[in-house]
Design a protein around this motif. Structure first.
Motif, PDB file in Angstrom:
ATOM      1  N   GLY A 107      -2.262   6.698 -99.429  1.00 54.55           N
ATOM      2  CA  GLY A 107      -1.010   6.070 -99.145  1.00 54.55           C
ATOM      3  C   GLY A 107       0.198   6.721 -99.180  1.00 54.55           C
ATOM      4  O   GLY A 107       1.047   6.826 -98.035  1.00 54.55           O
ATOM      5  N   LEU A 108       0.494   7.485-100.136  1.00 55.18           N
ATOM      6  CA  LEU A 108       1.648   8.340-100.216  1.00 55.18           C
ATOM      7  C   LEU A 108       1.612   9.368 -99.131  1.00 55.18           C
ATOM      8  O   LEU A 108       2.841   9.654 -98.608  1.00 55.18           O
ATOM      9  N   VAL A 109       0.461  10.130 -99.087  1.00 57.32           N
ATOM     10  CA  VAL A 109       0.613  11.187 -97.916  1.00 57.32           C
ATOM     11  C   VAL A 109       0.784  10.496 -96.474  1.00 57.32           C
ATOM     12  O   VAL A 109       1.603  10.945 -95.715  1.00 57.32           O
ATOM     13  N   ALA A 110       0.147   9.268 -96.191  1.00 60.70           N
ATOM     14  CA  ALA A 110       0.470   8.673 -95.032  1.00 60.70           C
ATOM     15  C   ALA A 110       1.738   8.168 -94.673  1.00 60.70           C
ATOM     16  O   ALA A 110       1.926   8.506 -93.606  1.00 60.70           O
ATOM     17  N   LEU A 111       2.521   7.573 -95.666  1.00 59.86           N
ATOM     18  CA  LEU A 111       3.693   7.109 -95.645  1.00 59.86           C
ATOM     19  C   LEU A 111       4.697   8.400 -95.451  1.00 59.86           C
ATOM     20  O   LEU A 111       5.470   8.413 -94.471  1.00 59.86           O
ATOM     21  N   ALA A 112       4.481   9.746 -95.989  1.00 60.14           N
ATOM     22  CA  ALA A 112       5.388  10.777 -95.695  1.00 60.14           C
ATOM     23  C   ALA A 112       4.890  11.287 -94.195  1.00 60.14           C
ATOM     24  O   ALA A 112       6.128  11.604 -93.633  1.00 60.14           O
ATOM     25  N   LEU A 113       3.685  10.895 -93.751  1.00 63.82           N
ATOM     26  CA  LEU A 113       3.561  11.468 -92.285  1.00 63.82           C
ATOM     27  C   LEU A 113       4.205  10.466 -91.320  1.00 63.82           C
ATOM     28  O   LEU A 113       4.713  10.802 -90.293  1.00 63.82           O
ATOM     29  N   VAL A 114       4.082   9.454 -91.740  1.00 62.32           N
ATOM     30  CA  VAL A 114       4.345   8.231 -91.044  1.00 62.32           C
ATOM     31  C   VAL A 114       6.239   8.128 -90.768  1.00 62.32           C
ATOM     32  O   VAL A 114       6.575   7.882 -89.594  1.00 62.32           O
ATOM     33  N   THR A 115       6.816   8.509 -91.723  1.00 65.31           N
ATOM     34  CA  THR A 115       8.155   8.481 -91.793  1.00 65.31           C
ATOM     35  C   THR A 115       8.671   9.691 -90.757  1.00 65.31           C
ATOM     36  O   THR A 115       9.961   9.422 -90.235  1.00 65.31           O
ATOM     37  N   GLN A 116       8.023  10.717 -90.324  1.00 64.33           N
ATOM     38  CA  GLN A 116       8.308  11.546 -89.376  1.00 64.33           C
ATOM     39  C   GLN A 116       8.338  11.255 -87.985  1.00 64.33           C
ATOM     40  O   GLN A 116       8.660  11.860 -86.962  1.00 64.33           O
ATOM     41  N   LEU A 117       7.513  10.281 -87.621  1.00 66.16           N
ATOM     42  CA  LEU A 117       7.078   9.750 -86.508  1.00 66.16           C
ATOM     43  C   LEU A 117       7.811   8.349 -86.145  1.00 66.16           C
ATOM     44  O   LEU A 117       7.840   7.812 -84.745  1.00 66.16           O
ATOM     45  N   ILE A 118       8.820   7.718 -86.843  1.00 65.64           N
ATOM     46  CA  ILE A 118       9.318   6.641 -86.779  1.00 65.64           C
ATOM     47  C   ILE A 118      10.955   6.871 -86.535  1.00 65.64           C
ATOM     48  O   ILE A 118      11.329   7.651 -87.226  1.00 65.64           O
ATOM     49  N   PRO A 119      11.599   5.773 -86.030  1.00 65.62           N
ATOM     50  CA  PRO A 119      13.151   5.852 -85.929  1.00 65.62           C
ATOM     51  C   PRO A 119      13.769   5.577 -87.219  1.00 65.62           C
ATOM     52  O   PRO A 119      13.183   5.138 -88.174  1.00 65.62           O
ATOM     53  N   TRP A 120      15.098   5.765 -87.268  1.00 62.24           N
ATOM     54  CA  TRP A 120      15.817   5.562 -88.723  1.00 62.24           C
ATOM     55  C   TRP A 120      15.859   4.240 -89.209  1.00 62.24           C
ATOM     56  O   TRP A 120      15.519   3.963 -90.220  1.00 62.24           O
ATOM     57  N   TRP A 121      15.831   3.334 -88.101  1.00 58.69           N
ATOM     58  CA  TRP A 121      15.692   1.745 -88.546  1.00 58.69           C
ATOM     59  C   TRP A 121      14.460   1.501 -89.331  1.00 58.69           C
ATOM     60  O   TRP A 121      14.453   0.522 -90.156  1.00 58.69           O
ATOM     61  N   ALA A 122      13.308   1.835 -88.636  1.00 54.30           N
ATOM     62  CA  ALA A 122      12.027   1.576 -89.231  1.00 54.30           C
ATOM     63  C   ALA A 122      11.817   2.311 -90.718  1.00 54.30           C
ATOM     64  O   ALA A 122      11.115   1.787 -91.282  1.00 54.30           O
ATOM     65  N   ARG A 123      12.618   3.349 -90.887  1.00 51.22           N
ATOM     66  CA  ARG A 123      12.419   4.100 -92.127  1.00 51.22           C
ATOM     67  C   ARG A 123      13.189   3.087 -93.284  1.00 51.22           C
ATOM     68  O   ARG A 123      12.668   3.043 -94.297  1.00 51.22           O
ATOM     69  N   CYS A 124      14.294   2.554 -92.643  1.00 48.11           N
ATOM     70  CA  CYS A 124      15.025   1.591 -93.499  1.00 48.11           C
ATOM     71  C   CYS A 124      14.239   0.361 -93.865  1.00 48.11           C
ATOM     72  O   CYS A 124      14.126  -0.254 -94.992  1.00 48.11           O
ATOM     73  N   VAL A 125      13.367   0.125 -93.122  1.00 49.24           N
ATOM     74  CA  VAL A 125      12.273  -1.259 -93.337  1.00 49.24           C
ATOM     75  C   VAL A 125      11.604  -0.818 -94.303  1.00 49.24           C
ATOM     76  O   VAL A 125      11.153  -1.368 -95.219  1.00 49.24           O
TER      77      VAL A 125
END
Length: 199
Positions: free
Chosen positions: A25-43
């Motif tokens: 899950g941690l690795v997946a989170l790190a990958l996902v953060t590179q593919l989403i906009p800034w507001w989604a990272r805040c969520v």
């Protein structure tokens, strides 16, 4: 002292979750953060903060993990504002904070032994190629335990410089931190050799 790398015993759902699941899950989170906009990272940051109460860990206790990083986050944010945009500044700062808090949640709810066992099991098939999974697992365990030590050294240096009334310049901070970290690594290496773990 930093809380990174410390395990807090508990019986929450996150404590009982398999270490492999949390690492994936941690690795997946790190990958996902590179593919989403800034507001989604805040969520995602809000969601990760919400997992701390679920693990029965005080959020204020958890946020102390970011204390040694405030000056670095501030410097990065200002640099991104000057050379980029406010969206980029928010993205970078939030991503770092998000991943630190997520990694902290994993180490606070998972023993170092369980984490290293997952690494050893994952690298088992590579043994035929000369990889020593047990040695890699030991390296991972030592690396996790070194995080709070290095951050603790950083806090000591900053506190000592403040007590002397000195301004915190990058060189005046980095040099003693490097020296102390190398001394700690030397002591750790000597201890491993004394216990029969050579390089």
């Amino acid at each position: 002292m930093s809380l990174l790398g410390l395990y807090l015993p508990g019986g929450s759902m996150l404590h009982r979750a398999p270490a492999a699941t949390k690492l994936i899950g941690l690795v997946a989170l790190a990958l996902v953060t590179q593919l989403i906009p800034w507001w989604a990272r805040c969520v995602l940051l809000v969601l990760v903060c919400g997992l701390y109460p679920l693990a029965r860990i005080d959020l204020r206790f958890a946020l102390r993990q970011l204390r040694p990083l405030w000056w670095m986050l501030a410097a990065i944010g200002v640099a991104q504002l000057v050379f980029g945009s406010w969206q980029l500044a928010v993205s970078v700062v939030v991503t770092i904070g998000l991943l630190v808090l997520a990694a902290g949640l994993v180490t606070l709810t998972t023993t170092t032994t369980d984490l290293s066992d997952v690494v050893v099991a994952a690298l088992g098939p590579f043994r035929r190629f000369g990889v020593n999974p047990e040695r890699v697992g030991l390296l991972i365990a030592l690396s996790i335990r070194a995080v709070p030590v290095v951050l603790g050294l950083a806090e000591q240096i900053r506190d000592a410089q403040r007590a002397r009334g000195k301004t915190l310049s990058p060189r005046a901070f980095a040099v003693p931190l490097l020296v102390r970290a190398l001394r700690h690594a030397q002591r750790m290496g000597d201890a491993l050799v004394a216990r029969g773990v050579d390089d």
